[in-house]
Design a protein around this motif. Structure first.
Motif, PDB file in Angstrom:
ATOM      1  N   VAL A  71     -23.121 -15.500  44.266  1.00  0.00           N
ATOM      2  CA  VAL A  71     -23.881 -16.319  43.321  1.00  0.00           C
ATOM      3  C   VAL A  71     -23.432 -15.964  41.915  1.00  0.00           C
ATOM      4  O   VAL A  71     -23.359 -14.795  41.546  1.00  0.00           O
ATOM      5  N   ARG A  72     -23.131 -17.006  41.135  1.00  0.00           N
ATOM      6  CA  ARG A  72     -22.630 -16.794  39.776  1.00  0.00           C
ATOM      7  C   ARG A  72     -23.457 -17.627  38.806  1.00  0.00           C
ATOM      8  O   ARG A  72     -23.159 -18.804  38.578  1.00  0.00           O
ATOM      9  N   PRO A  73     -24.487 -17.029  38.231  1.00  0.00           N
ATOM     10  CA  PRO A  73     -25.378 -17.769  37.327  1.00  0.00           C
ATOM     11  C   PRO A  73     -24.611 -18.416  36.182  1.00  0.00           C
ATOM     12  O   PRO A  73     -23.755 -17.796  35.558  1.00  0.00           O
ATOM     13  N   GLY A  74     -24.927 -19.683  35.944  1.00  0.00           N
ATOM     14  CA  GLY A  74     -24.344 -20.384  34.816  1.00  0.00           C
ATOM     15  C   GLY A  74     -23.024 -21.062  35.100  1.00  0.00           C
ATOM     16  O   GLY A  74     -22.535 -21.829  34.262  1.00  0.00           O
ATOM     17  N   HIS A  75     -22.435 -20.816  36.262  1.00  0.00           N
ATOM     18  CA  HIS A  75     -21.165 -21.442  36.607  1.00  0.00           C
ATOM     19  C   HIS A  75     -21.422 -22.733  37.380  1.00  0.00           C
ATOM     20  O   HIS A  75     -22.249 -22.775  38.286  1.00  0.00           O
ATOM     21  N   GLU A  76     -20.671 -23.774  37.031  1.00  0.00           N
ATOM     22  CA  GLU A  76     -20.850 -25.052  37.712  1.00  0.00           C
ATOM     23  C   GLU A  76     -20.512 -24.967  39.192  1.00  0.00           C
ATOM     24  O   GLU A  76     -21.055 -25.705  40.011  1.00  0.00           O
ATOM     25  N   ASN A  77     -19.586 -24.081  39.538  1.00  0.00           N
ATOM     26  CA  ASN A  77     -19.195 -23.945  40.939  1.00  0.00           C
ATOM     27  C   ASN A  77     -19.938 -22.819  41.644  1.00  0.00           C
ATOM     28  O   ASN A  77     -19.498 -22.314  42.667  1.00  0.00           O
ATOM     29  N   ASP A  78     -21.084 -22.448  41.095  1.00  0.00           N
ATOM     30  CA  ASP A  78     -21.955 -21.505  41.794  1.00  0.00           C
ATOM     31  C   ASP A  78     -22.273 -22.083  43.171  1.00  0.00           C
ATOM     32  O   ASP A  78     -22.614 -23.275  43.291  1.00  0.00           O
ATOM     33  N   PRO A  79     -22.172 -21.285  44.241  1.00  0.00           N
ATOM     34  CA  PRO A  79     -22.331 -21.845  45.594  1.00  0.00           C
ATOM     35  C   PRO A  79     -23.726 -22.375  45.902  1.00  0.00           C
ATOM     36  O   PRO A  79     -23.906 -23.126  46.864  1.00  0.00           O
ATOM     37  N   GLY A  80     -24.714 -21.988  45.095  1.00  0.00           N
ATOM     38  CA  GLY A  80     -26.065 -22.449  45.379  1.00  0.00           C
ATOM     39  C   GLY A  80     -26.515 -23.647  44.583  1.00  0.00           C
ATOM     40  O   GLY A  80     -27.492 -24.314  44.953  1.00  0.00           O
ATOM     41  N   VAL A  81     -25.820 -23.981  43.506  1.00  0.00           N
ATOM     42  CA  VAL A  81     -26.301 -25.003  42.575  1.00  0.00           C
ATOM     43  C   VAL A  81     -26.584 -26.332  43.261  1.00  0.00           C
ATOM     44  O   VAL A  81     -27.631 -26.941  43.070  1.00  0.00           O
ATOM     45  N   SER A  82     -25.659 -26.801  44.059  1.00  0.00           N
ATOM     46  CA  SER A  82     -25.799 -28.129  44.667  1.00  0.00           C
ATOM     47  C   SER A  82     -26.567 -28.107  45.979  1.00  0.00           C
ATOM     48  O   SER A  82     -26.854 -29.153  46.559  1.00  0.00           O
ATOM     49  N   GLN A  83     -26.926 -26.913  46.465  1.00  0.00           N
ATOM     50  CA  GLN A  83     -27.507 -26.809  47.802  1.00  0.00           C
ATOM     51  C   GLN A  83     -28.994 -26.529  47.833  1.00  0.00           C
ATOM     52  O   GLN A  83     -29.628 -26.690  48.862  1.00  0.00           O
ATOM     53  N   ILE A  84     -29.566 -26.065  46.711  1.00  0.00           N
ATOM     54  CA  ILE A  84     -30.906 -25.491  46.732  1.00  0.00           C
ATOM     55  C   ILE A  84     -31.976 -26.472  46.271  1.00  0.00           C
ATOM     56  O   ILE A  84     -31.831 -27.162  45.258  1.00  0.00           O
ATOM     57  N   GLY A  85     -33.079 -26.505  47.025  1.00  0.00           N
ATOM     58  CA  GLY A  85     -34.307 -27.145  46.599  1.00  0.00           C
ATOM     59  C   GLY A  85     -35.381 -26.070  46.512  1.00  0.00           C
ATOM     60  O   GLY A  85     -35.392 -25.138  47.315  1.00  0.00           O
ATOM     61  N   MET A  86     -36.299 -26.203  45.552  1.00  0.00           N
ATOM     62  CA  MET A  86     -37.258 -25.131  45.288  1.00  0.00           C
ATOM     63  C   MET A  86     -38.664 -25.687  45.157  1.00  0.00           C
ATOM     64  O   MET A  86     -38.898 -26.658  44.433  1.00  0.00           O
ATOM     65  N   LEU A  87     -39.589 -25.068  45.873  1.00  0.00           N
ATOM     66  CA  LEU A  87     -41.018 -25.355  45.702  1.00  0.00           C
ATOM     67  C   LEU A  87     -41.644 -24.170  44.984  1.00  0.00           C
ATOM     68  O   LEU A  87     -41.729 -23.078  45.542  1.00  0.00           O
ATOM     69  N   PHE A  88     -42.051 -24.391  43.741  1.00  0.00           N
ATOM     70  CA  PHE A  88     -42.621 -23.320  42.925  1.00  0.00           C
ATOM     71  C   PHE A  88     -44.093 -23.116  43.258  1.00  0.00           C
ATOM     72  O   PHE A  88     -44.791 -24.036  43.698  1.00  0.00           O
ATOM     73  N   GLN A  89     -44.557 -21.899  43.004  1.00  0.00           N
ATOM     74  CA  GLN A  89     -45.930 -21.539  43.330  1.00  0.00           C
ATOM     75  C   GLN A  89     -46.937 -22.472  42.664  1.00  0.00           C
ATOM     76  O   GLN A  89     -47.899 -22.912  43.280  1.00  0.00           O
ATOM     77  N   SER A  90     -46.704 -22.795  41.403  1.00  0.00           N
ATOM     78  CA  SER A  90     -47.650 -23.625  40.657  1.00  0.00           C
ATOM     79  C   SER A  90     -47.362 -25.115  40.801  1.00  0.00           C
ATOM     80  O   SER A  90     -48.093 -25.942  40.260  1.00  0.00           O
ATOM     81  N   GLY A  91     -46.300 -25.462  41.507  1.00  0.00           N
ATOM     82  CA  GLY A  91     -45.862 -26.859  41.574  1.00  0.00           C
ATOM     83  C   GLY A  91     -44.866 -27.168  40.472  1.00  0.00           C
ATOM     84  O   GLY A  91     -43.845 -27.771  40.689  1.00  0.00           O
ATOM     85  N   ALA A  92     -45.201 -26.748  39.230  1.00  0.00           N
ATOM     86  CA  ALA A  92     -44.298 -26.856  38.063  1.00  0.00           C
ATOM     87  C   ALA A  92     -43.840 -28.283  37.810  1.00  0.00           C
ATOM     88  O   ALA A  92     -42.678 -28.530  37.490  1.00  0.00           O
ATOM     89  N   LEU A  93     -44.774 -29.229  37.921  1.00  0.00           N
ATOM     90  CA  LEU A  93     -44.453 -30.608  37.575  1.00  0.00           C
ATOM     91  C   LEU A  93     -44.646 -30.827  36.077  1.00  0.00           C
ATOM     92  O   LEU A  93     -45.450 -30.168  35.434  1.00  0.00           O
TER      93      LEU A  93
END
Length: 249
Positions: A71-93
């Motif tokens: 994982v490389r924070p801030g890099h466009e080719n970070d392996p997680g950028v295009s793959q991750i969906g996140m449900l935050f504790q508060s919803g964060a809408l």
């Protein structure tokens, strides 16, 4: 058949100035297509574990790998950028946006799909979490806690991610609503064939959504195994935790 590792925390150490390390040489694996639930007491490093995989926190030592790539924070080719969906504790809408634009936020601002397509996909995602189409034009402030969680789940799945992260998904919900959210999570993870990693204090949630369980203590993996074995494992501390028992006689 050997399970394929999707996410690996390798000797991860994270500390903050003036405090002892939150994670200390943490080693943990999440397998492709399975749901890993991370449990442990408050302050044990669960949230930081999730944030290192998201690239929000960079380890001082070790690394997190997705599909064998660091994982490389801030890099466009970070392996997680295009793959991750996140449900935050508060919803964060975003309160200033209607629900459908919240759900479609990634589509509109990161994937740059047309507004018509984003709207259609947002409605589809809302339907998948059992929300009526009329909710799409409402503001988040008009929704109940359970509806907010569903809308946040719709946002997490709208881009059809290969990885889903859930941060205390049932916090603040009554038991009936929590059960609905847990079952929706299971359904969506299976529909997507996604790898899921959740952190929770809720043992009912754990028992509903987990394939595998890991317990973290003092920034390290105390135990990891299948859900079937969590209450009968040789580690008495894990057994007490999942049963809600204190360590005192």
């Amino acid at each position: 058949m050997t399970e394929r590792v999707k996410i690996a925390w390798k000797n991860v150490t994270v500390g903050f100035e003036g405090r002892k390390p939150v994670l200390r040489n943490l080693n943990l694996e999440a397998y492709e297509g399975r749901s890993l639930v991370v449990i442990g007491g408050s302050g044990t490093g669960k949230s930081v574990t999730l944030k290192t995989a998201l690239g929000l926190i960079k380890p001082q030592e070790g690394c997190v790998e997705i599909d064998g790539e660091p994982v490389r924070p801030g890099h466009e080719n970070d392996p997680g950028v295009s793959q991750i969906g996140m449900l935050f504790q508060s919803g964060a809408l975003f309160d200033s946006l209607p629900v459908w634009k919240n759900v479609a936020f990634r589509l509109l601002h990161a994937e740059h799909v047309s507004e018509d397509e984003a709207h259609a996909r947002a409605l589809e995602a809302l339907e998948q979490v059992d929300l009526d189409p009329h909710v799409a034009d409402q503001r988040p402030g008009s929704l109940s806690g359970g509806m907010l969680k569903r809308a946040a789940l719709a946002r997490a799945i709208v881009a059809r991610p290969k990885i889903l992260f859930f941060d205390e998904p049932t916090t603040g919900l009554d038991p009936v609503t929590a059960d609905v959210i847990n079952k929706l999570i299971v359904r969506q993870v299976k529909n997507l064939g996604a790898t899921a990693v959740s952190i929770t204090h809720d043992m009912v949630s754990m028992r509903t959504i987990a394939d595998d369980v890991a317990m973290i203590k003092d920034g390290q993996t105390l135990w990891r195994g299948s859900l079937d074995g969590v209450e009968t494992c040789a580690n008495s501390e894990v057994c007490r935790f999942v049963r809600g028992e204190s360590s005192e006689d």
